[in-house]
Design a protein around this motif. Sequence first.
Motif, PDB file in Angstrom:
ATOM      1  N   PRO A 279      46.960 -19.145 -38.072  1.00 56.92           N
ATOM      2  CA  PRO A 279      45.587 -19.037 -37.584  1.00 56.92           C
ATOM      3  C   PRO A 279      45.278 -20.016 -36.453  1.00 56.92           C
ATOM      4  O   PRO A 279      44.375 -19.765 -35.652  1.00 56.92           O
ATOM      5  CB  PRO A 279      44.741 -19.347 -38.832  1.00 56.92           C
ATOM      6  CG  PRO A 279      45.653 -20.037 -39.782  1.00 56.92           C
ATOM      7  CD  PRO A 279      47.028 -19.526 -39.501  1.00 56.92           C
ATOM      8  N   GLU A 280      46.064 -21.090 -36.378  1.00 54.95           N
ATOM      9  CA  GLU A 280      45.793 -22.076 -35.314  1.00 54.95           C
ATOM     10  C   GLU A 280      46.114 -21.514 -33.924  1.00 54.95           C
ATOM     11  O   GLU A 280      45.730 -22.100 -32.909  1.00 54.95           O
ATOM     12  CB  GLU A 280      46.568 -23.377 -35.593  1.00 54.95           C
ATOM     13  CG  GLU A 280      48.064 -23.350 -35.310  1.00 54.95           C
ATOM     14  CD  GLU A 280      48.912 -22.598 -36.350  1.00 54.95           C
ATOM     15  OE1 GLU A 280      48.353 -22.156 -37.372  1.00 54.95           O
ATOM     16  OE2 GLU A 280      50.131 -22.461 -36.120  1.00 54.95           O
ATOM     17  N   MET A 281      46.807 -20.383 -33.867  1.00 52.57           N
ATOM     18  CA  MET A 281      47.087 -19.771 -32.556  1.00 52.57           C
ATOM     19  C   MET A 281      45.883 -18.975 -32.039  1.00 52.57           C
ATOM     20  O   MET A 281      45.912 -18.459 -30.924  1.00 52.57           O
ATOM     21  CB  MET A 281      48.284 -18.817 -32.648  1.00 52.57           C
ATOM     22  CG  MET A 281      49.594 -19.502 -32.972  1.00 52.57           C
ATOM     23  SD  MET A 281      51.063 -18.488 -32.632  1.00 52.57           S
ATOM     24  CE  MET A 281      50.654 -16.911 -33.330  1.00 52.57           C
ATOM     25  N   TYR A 282      44.854 -18.855 -32.872  1.00 48.75           N
ATOM     26  CA  TYR A 282      43.700 -18.010 -32.512  1.00 48.75           C
ATOM     27  C   TYR A 282      42.421 -18.834 -32.509  1.00 48.75           C
ATOM     28  O   TYR A 282      42.293 -19.816 -33.240  1.00 48.75           O
ATOM     29  CB  TYR A 282      43.572 -16.861 -33.525  1.00 48.75           C
ATOM     30  CG  TYR A 282      44.703 -15.870 -33.419  1.00 48.75           C
ATOM     31  CD1 TYR A 282      44.589 -14.741 -32.621  1.00 48.75           C
ATOM     32  CD2 TYR A 282      45.909 -16.085 -34.087  1.00 48.75           C
ATOM     33  CE1 TYR A 282      45.640 -13.838 -32.504  1.00 48.75           C
ATOM     34  CE2 TYR A 282      46.966 -15.199 -33.973  1.00 48.75           C
ATOM     35  CZ  TYR A 282      46.817 -14.071 -33.181  1.00 48.75           C
ATOM     36  OH  TYR A 282      47.863 -13.180 -33.063  1.00 48.75           O
ATOM     37  N   LYS A 283      41.470 -18.382 -31.697  1.00 47.10           N
ATOM     38  CA  LYS A 283      40.155 -19.039 -31.657  1.00 47.10           C
ATOM     39  C   LYS A 283      39.067 -17.979 -31.603  1.00 47.10           C
ATOM     40  O   LYS A 283      39.222 -16.964 -30.911  1.00 47.10           O
ATOM     41  CB  LYS A 283      40.033 -19.905 -30.408  1.00 47.10           C
ATOM     42  CG  LYS A 283      40.028 -21.403 -30.715  1.00 47.10           C
ATOM     43  CD  LYS A 283      39.938 -22.187 -29.450  1.00 47.10           C
ATOM     44  CE  LYS A 283      38.479 -22.511 -29.126  1.00 47.10           C
ATOM     45  NZ  LYS A 283      38.359 -23.331 -27.930  1.00 47.10           N
ATOM     46  N   GLY A 284      37.986 -18.215 -32.321  1.00 47.58           N
ATOM     47  CA  GLY A 284      36.893 -17.260 -32.291  1.00 47.58           C
ATOM     48  C   GLY A 284      35.591 -17.929 -32.653  1.00 47.58           C
ATOM     49  O   GLY A 284      35.456 -19.154 -32.516  1.00 47.58           O
TER      50      GLY A 284
END
Length: 339
Positions: A279-284
């Motif tokens: 999940p750390e590869m994504y931002k939202g």
Amino acid sequence: MTLDLDCPPTGNHQNPNKLTSSTPPAITPRPIIIDTDPGQDDALAILAAIAAPELKILGITAVAGNVPLDLTANNALKICELAGRPDIPVFAGRDRPLRRDLITAEQVHGTTGIDGADLPEPTTSLQPQNAVDWITEQLTKANEQEITICPVGPMSNIATVLEAYPTLSSKIREIVCMGGGFFVGGNTTPTAEFNVLVDPEAAQIVLHSGAPVTMLPLDVTHKALMAHHWISKVRTLGTHCGIAAANMLEFYERFDMEKYGTSGGPLHDPNVIAYLLHPEMYKGRYCNVEIETISPLTTGMTVVDWWGVTDRPVNCYYITEVDADGFYNLLLELLARLP
Ligand code: BDR
Ligand code: CA
């Protein structure tokens, strides 16, 4: 008080994936159900999940979408066979959306849904139980917040369950879906992404179910386009899975490359699996998301209150950023583990 929209609000929309330095590494694989309409990108999502020891696939549920249900269900069996996992149970679910006629996408995926590769016929059969009944049964016997649902097609199956048994939402740890699009618009109509357009009522039911929902929309998948040299690396793995994946992807991306005028196409569905693993590869942002179900002009539009300009409650973690290199490195690493 100011509201930090990048942080989870209180209540049931906390990010259950975020690790802190004091969190011990997970040892028990996370139980997931993949709800899918294969689809070449669905196939890659299934292969990635099979290759990840951090995930335990309880079953795969097929839904009508990219192609009709008989094909999507058989394609799911074929993909498990290809990966040497015919033991994963596959269930056929709804053959149409909740309240509409089915729209399919053969122009993108080919008549089989997974054109490009000639996959072996499955040696196993579909489970006799309907996917909707099986998901209901799994959630009924699960503990609170135990099961993660991964819809990578129209959400007709899971919405049918949640509409009939709303209290089962408490058994869901998270619904991580590929669907929607706001900043980049739609890919099937000017305002609608395919999975949401096919069954907008289903998407709206899921968003209002009370289960924590994470959406990976076109806004993020279009930031990670496939590169030819990456597909070559997949082919060079030389394995059955690597060669089949490369063949499927080359067929699949031709449509989007022509449509968008880019040198590679987006690879939507595996983002769901990559998000679960990293999940750390994504931002939202945590915000309110609603689906337009009435207007003939904008049916299936994902309406995201990104700036918090309404007082509608937060119901979604809406992802817009990805580490594209990290995503493709991870996928290659996962595919390399398969036969
Ligand atoms: C989504 O629609 C399907 O064509 C793909 O499999 C993906 O799930 C992208 O809009
Ligand atoms: Ca799909």
